[in-house]
Design a protein around this motif. Structure first.
Motif: not given
Length: 129
Positions: A64-65, A72-80, A102-107
């Motif tokens: 993401i960086m 850019q400040k970011m945080t994990t919201t969920d993962m599997n 704009k706010t969510l980035c799935p990887v």
């Protein structure tokens, strides 16, 4: 080209704790190699699944960086994670940003052992703050 992102990412304490080594960074893609810390093995003398998830989560941040820059400040919201095979060696992980919103980035992160056997696949969502 991505030196500032790699430098910022390398300052994350877990990166040095697990001896994560950057192999490649391109826009939206990052690849690392992580040696297997045998003193932290799982029950069956293989790479601990929780550590594989940690590797995937940490690498997703670097991918993401490569889009956002290092500040850019970011945080994990969920993962599997889906484990496909035990990993008895170091692990190579490849992260690809699925979509930079704009706010969510799935990887998506694919993890391979030293003979390129696919050992796990993970999806991690980050929120840009």
């Amino acid at each position: 080209m991505y030196e500032s992102q790699i430098q910022r990412w390398s300052e994350i304490p877990i990166v040095s704790a697990l001896s994560m080594q950057v192999l490649e960074v391109q826009q939206g893609v990052a690849e690392i190699l992580v040696p297997r810390p045998k003193e932290m093995d799982g029950v069956f003398e293989c790479f601990h699944g929780g550590l594989l998830m940690t590797v995937a989560d940490t690498l997703a941040c670097l991918a993401i960086m490569s889009h956002t820059g290092p500040d850019q400040k970011m945080t994990t919201t969920d993962m599997n994670i889906r484990f496909l095979a035990p990993c008895y060696s170091s692990v190579k992980a490849v992260a690809k940003v699925i979509k930079r919103g704009k706010t969510l980035c799935p990887v998506q992160v694919d993890l391979y052992d030293e003979v390129s056997k696919h050992v796990a696949i993970a999806q991690i969502n980050y929120m840009l703050l």
